[in-house]
Design a protein around this motif. Structure first.
Motif, PDB file in Angstrom:
ATOM      1  N   ALA A  77     -42.529  45.475 -35.001  1.00 29.48           N
ATOM      2  CA  ALA A  77     -41.751  44.248 -35.184  1.00 29.48           C
ATOM      3  C   ALA A  77     -40.632  44.560 -36.163  1.00 29.48           C
ATOM      4  O   ALA A  77     -40.815  45.332 -37.111  1.00 29.48           O
ATOM      5  N   VAL A  78     -39.487  43.968 -35.927  1.00 26.76           N
ATOM      6  CA  VAL A  78     -38.346  44.065 -36.825  1.00 26.76           C
ATOM      7  C   VAL A  78     -38.039  42.635 -37.259  1.00 26.76           C
ATOM      8  O   VAL A  78     -38.103  41.716 -36.450  1.00 26.76           O
ATOM      9  N   TYR A  79     -37.755  42.436 -38.536  1.00 26.72           N
ATOM     10  CA  TYR A  79     -37.551  41.082 -39.044  1.00 26.72           C
ATOM     11  C   TYR A  79     -36.351  41.021 -39.972  1.00 26.72           C
ATOM     12  O   TYR A  79     -35.862  42.030 -40.476  1.00 26.72           O
ATOM     13  N   PHE A  80     -35.881  39.790 -40.177  1.00 29.46           N
ATOM     14  CA  PHE A  80     -34.923  39.496 -41.239  1.00 29.46           C
ATOM     15  C   PHE A  80     -35.282  38.143 -41.834  1.00 29.46           C
ATOM     16  O   PHE A  80     -35.977  37.340 -41.204  1.00 29.46           O
ATOM     17  N   ALA A  81     -34.802  37.906 -43.036  1.00 28.68           N
ATOM     18  CA  ALA A  81     -34.998  36.612 -43.701  1.00 28.68           C
ATOM     19  C   ALA A  81     -33.662  36.144 -44.265  1.00 28.68           C
ATOM     20  O   ALA A  81     -32.870  36.947 -44.760  1.00 28.68           O
ATOM     21  N   LEU A  82     -33.438  34.848 -44.156  1.00 28.12           N
ATOM     22  CA  LEU A  82     -32.276  34.205 -44.757  1.00 28.12           C
ATOM     23  C   LEU A  82     -32.774  33.226 -45.806  1.00 28.12           C
ATOM     24  O   LEU A  82     -33.694  32.444 -45.538  1.00 28.12           O
ATOM     25  N   ALA A  83     -32.190  33.271 -46.992  1.00 31.46           N
ATOM     26  CA  ALA A  83     -32.576  32.348 -48.056  1.00 31.46           C
ATOM     27  C   ALA A  83     -32.016  30.964 -47.748  1.00 31.46           C
ATOM     28  O   ALA A  83     -30.928  30.838 -47.185  1.00 31.46           O
TER      29      ALA A  83
END
Length: 150
Positions: free
Chosen positions: A127-133
């Motif tokens: 899995a590849v992920y990103f997060a935005l605040a």
């Protein structure tokens, strides 16, 4: 009738969507992410979330050998997090693409715009992920009051 002024969006514990690994997957993923942001009043830029989602989904379908990928949308405290699961075993790494290259800069874009990103192995691949605040908001006020019918 009660009026409530939430201090943060409704908790999104997680939503998983299976998408066919084909040309339509990126557009479908963008629609799901935008819908979640709108429905839950998640204070992130929907255009940035859609762009980064598109990058991860495009990479996944480019390397996917199976029939589907999975999009996971969640909101840990203070963030929107998007995970894209596929069955390919190779972990991605940002490419050192020259400015004239037509491809290879997607993960650099993700790294530049997300508060965090990464990848991890799963029992079926990775899995590849990103997060935005969450963006700072105006605080409780008339535009942020949600009315619940009883």
């Amino acid at each position: 009738m009660n009026a409530m002024a939430p201090t943060r969006p409704a908790e999104l514990t997680g939503r998983r969507i299976r998408l066919a690994a084909g040309p339509a997957a990126a557009a479908q993923a963008r629609r799901h992410v935008r819908a979640a942001i709108t429905a839950r009043h998640i204070p992130v830029d929907p255009d940035t979330a859609a762009l980064l989602t598109s990058e991860l989904v495009t990479n996944a379908i480019r390397h996917e050998t199976g029939p589907a990928i999975t999009l996971a949308i969640s909101c840990p405290p203070g963030q929107l997090r998007i995970d894209v699961h596929d069955t390919a075993p190779a972990l991605p790494a940002p490419a050192d693409a020259p400015p004239t290259a037509e491809a290879g800069r997607g993960l650099m874009l993700v790294a530049a715009l997300a508060v965090s990103w990464g990848c991890y192995r799963t029992t079926t691949g990775k899995a590849v992920y990103f997060a935005l605040a969450f963006e700072p908001g105006p605080g409780p006020g008339p535009e942020r009051v949600q009315t619940w019918g009883l």
